[in-house]
Enzyme design. Structure first.
Site, short mmCIF file in Angstrom:
data_model
loop_
_atom_site.label_atom_id
_atom_site.label_comp_id
_atom_site.label_asym_id
_atom_site.label_seq_id
_atom_site.Cartn_x
_atom_site.Cartn_y
_atom_site.Cartn_z
N GLY A 78 -11.16 -8.43 5.96
CA GLY A 78 -11.99 -7.28 6.29
C GLY A 78 -13.01 -6.97 5.21
O GLY A 78 -14.14 -6.58 5.49
N THR A 79 -12.62 -7.15 3.97
CA THR A 79 -13.54 -6.82 2.87
C THR A 79 -14.79 -7.69 2.93
O THR A 79 -15.92 -7.19 2.82
CB THR A 79 -12.82 -7.02 1.51
OG1 THR A 79 -11.68 -6.16 1.48
CG2 THR A 79 -13.73 -6.71 0.34
N ASN A 162 -8.19 4.49 7.67
CA ASN A 162 -6.94 3.86 7.27
C ASN A 162 -5.90 4.84 6.76
O ASN A 162 -4.70 4.61 6.88
CB ASN A 162 -7.20 2.79 6.21
CG ASN A 162 -8.21 3.21 5.16
OD1 ASN A 162 -9.35 3.52 5.49
ND2 ASN A 162 -7.79 3.22 3.92
N GLN A 190 -8.61 -1.02 11.19
CA GLN A 190 -7.38 -0.30 11.55
C GLN A 190 -7.28 -0.05 13.05
O GLN A 190 -6.22 0.28 13.56
CB GLN A 190 -7.35 1.06 10.83
CG GLN A 190 -7.23 0.97 9.33
CD GLN A 190 -5.82 0.60 8.86
OE1 GLN A 190 -4.84 0.86 9.54
NE2 GLN A 190 -5.73 -0.02 7.69
N HIS A 211 -4.60 -9.45 9.11
CA HIS A 211 -3.27 -8.96 8.70
C HIS A 211 -3.00 -7.53 9.14
O HIS A 211 -1.92 -6.99 8.88
CB HIS A 211 -3.04 -9.16 7.19
CG HIS A 211 -3.78 -8.24 6.27
ND1 HIS A 211 -3.20 -7.16 5.67
CD2 HIS A 211 -5.07 -8.25 5.84
CE1 HIS A 211 -4.08 -6.55 4.88
NE2 HIS A 211 -5.22 -7.20 4.97
N THR A 247 -15.70 -24.41 3.65
CA THR A 247 -14.87 -25.21 4.55
C THR A 247 -14.10 -24.30 5.50
O THR A 247 -13.52 -23.30 5.06
CB THR A 247 -13.89 -26.06 3.72
OG1 THR A 247 -14.65 -26.91 2.87
CG2 THR A 247 -12.98 -26.90 4.61
N CYS A 336 -6.20 2.78 -6.42
CA CYS A 336 -7.26 1.79 -6.53
C CYS A 336 -6.66 0.39 -6.47
O CYS A 336 -5.46 0.19 -6.61
CB CYS A 336 -8.05 1.98 -7.81
SG CYS A 336 -7.14 1.51 -9.27
N1 PLP Z 1 -11.25 -1.74 6.04
C1 PLP Z 1 -10.17 -1.00 6.27
C2 PLP Z 1 -10.28 0.23 7.11
C3 PLP Z 1 -8.93 -1.38 5.76
O1 PLP Z 1 -7.85 -0.63 5.99
C4 PLP Z 1 -8.86 -2.56 4.97
C5 PLP Z 1 -7.58 -2.99 4.36
O2 PLP Z 1 -6.75 -2.24 3.98
C6 PLP Z 1 -10.03 -3.31 4.77
C7 PLP Z 1 -11.20 -2.87 5.32
C8 PLP Z 1 -10.02 -4.57 3.96
O3 PLP Z 1 -9.44 -5.61 4.68
P1 PLP Z 1 -8.84 -6.89 3.91
O4 PLP Z 1 -7.56 -6.45 3.31
O5 PLP Z 1 -8.65 -7.91 4.97
O6 PLP Z 1 -9.86 -7.30 2.92
#
Ligand code: PLP
Length: 415
Positions: A78-79, A162, A190, A211, A247, A336
């Site tokens: 997600g990041t 979240n 989420q 995940h 890759t 954090c």
């Molecule tokens: N965005 C939200 C709302 C999340 O809850 C999270 C993870 O906790 C992320 C982004 C980041 O996802 P990832 O852990 O796959 O980088």
């Protein structure tokens, strides 16, 4: 950090699905089938087979979201998907225009959105407006629209928060932005496990993380509308139409697709089941003195998976120690990424105070999990408030006592 074996002996009731969800059997099967995959860009037969697996996973994601496979880009999570949307769209706008583009986001976003937005602003790549939430964690569409300027190049509003589980009206915002020429990104990390993301809600960009819906950690999806200009974050071999070089992670991508397909098939039933469980949990715990539920009052605007509580007069570390000792895995205050405890910016933005406790349910959750959490917390919270909580054994239903001690304990990030 606690050693694995230690965790295994106490980890009995898992209520931290918002932080990460155990992989579904479909995801495990896909992962192990493709662990030995060849390079999916190679032209030999083994490479072609691997490529077929990646494209099949892409198709699965597209079907689940109601978008074209051409709009699906696999990422490391997600990041990265959030960063790709925020930085990629902002930089593409800066390159096309003469002026500095303007970006609108909200104070309750995950750091995966807020940090790149702030970083861009600090560098002078964008000007930034951060829209405050209402007290229940939701962000009103009108407030977002009021922040728009002629030079606005991107709006990024999360689908569901979240921490609080507050759900935003992303389809409504997408409809309101139609025809204004302002792309909308949503962090749906989420949301996707329990909310229907049909026709990708009409947004231009969306971030998912496997995940959080029963896939493995380390893989996610950026959905990027066809024709949306995006500058890539990483330059290299030009995989995924040049938007995301690297890759192909065949096994992870296959597991992500399998997990999302399973999650979508299960979604309606899961939402109903978790709705009942989370309401039961919240009702029992808010009956305790000094325990209040936060987030939207209307269940239609909160995730069925989340119960966010604020505890009065109870020390956060003591709650964490007590839960650990009782084998309840749940998140306290947000912390954090480095693991150091700090106040939650989300709660601050909402004007909320108290010791936070997030109990989050998911596809493995059962009524027995909820019963056990109720039993433990009903005993723990009043005891901690009366000041007898530290260093005292916490017994579960079966009378098993686990001694707690004043061990230094890093707070879990648990986003
Ligand atoms: N965005 C939200 C709302 C999340 O809850 C999270 C993870 O906790 C992320 C982004 C980041 O996802 P990832 O852990 O796959 O980088």
């Amino acid at each position: 950090m606690v050693a694995d074996a230690t965790v295994a002996t106490v980890m009995t009731t898992y209520l931290d699905h918002a932080a990460t969800t155990p992989p579904r059997p479909e995801a495990r099967a896909a992962l192990s089938s493709w662990l030995d995959a060849a390079n999916a860009s190679a032209s030999h037969l083994a490479g072609q087979a691997a490529r077929v697996a990646v494209e099949a996973a892409r198709d699965e994601v597209a079907t689940a979201l109601g978008c074209s496979p051409h709009e699906v880009v696999f990422t490391s999570g997600g990041t990265e998907a959030d960063n790709l949307a925020v930085k990629g769209v902002a930089w593409a706008a800066r390159d096309r225009r003469r002026h500095v583009p303007h970006l609108v986001t909200t104070a309750v976003e995950h750091p995966a959105v807020l940090e790149p937005a702030r970083w861009l602003a600090e560098r002078g790549d964008v000007t930034l407006t951060v829209v405050p939430p209402a007290r229940d964690g939701r962000v009103e569409v009108e407030r977002v629209l009021a922040a728009l300027r002629p030079e606005t190049a991107l709006v990024s509003v999360m689908a569901a928060n979240n921490e609080l589980g507050a759900v935003n009206d992303v389809p409504g915002l997408a409809a309101a932005l139609t025809g204004r020429g302002v792309p909308l990104h949503t962090d749906a990390v989420q949301a996707v496990a329990t909310l229907d993301v049909g026709d990708r809600w009409g947004v231009d960009a969306m971030a998912l993380s496997a995940h959080k819906f029963g896939g493995p950690q380390g893989v996610g999806v950026a959905v990027l509308r066809r024709g949306l200009p995006v500058v890539p974050l990483a330059h290299g071999g030009g995989q995924d139409r040049g938007v995301r070089s690297g890759t192909f992670a065949v096994a992870l991508d296959a597991a992500c697709g399998a997990a999302l397909t399973a999650a979508v098939a299960d979604r309606e039933g899961l939402r109903a089941r978790l709705g009942v469980l989370s309401e039961r949990l919240a009702a029992a715990l808010t009956a305790l003195e000094g325990v209040a539920r936060s987030g939207p009052a209307d269940p239609g605007w909160r995730l069925a998976s989340h119960v966010h509580l604020l505890l009065d007069g109870v020390d956060a570390d003591a709650v964490s120690l007590g839960l650990d000792a009782a084998g309840i895995v749940a998140s306290g205050g947000a912390a954090c990424g480095a693991g150091a405890a700090k106040a939650s910016p989300v709660l601050e933005a909402c004007g909320l105070e108290g010791t936070p406790l997030r109990l989050s349910l998911g596809w493995t959750s059962t009524g027995a999990d909820v019963d056990r959490a109720i039993d433990v917390l009903t005993e723990l919270i009043p005891r901690l408030r009366s000041g007898h909580g530290r260093g005292v054994a916490v017994a579960d239903r079966g009378g098993r006592g686990v001694p707690t001690g004043p061990v230094p304990r890093p707070t879990s990030p648990a986003r």
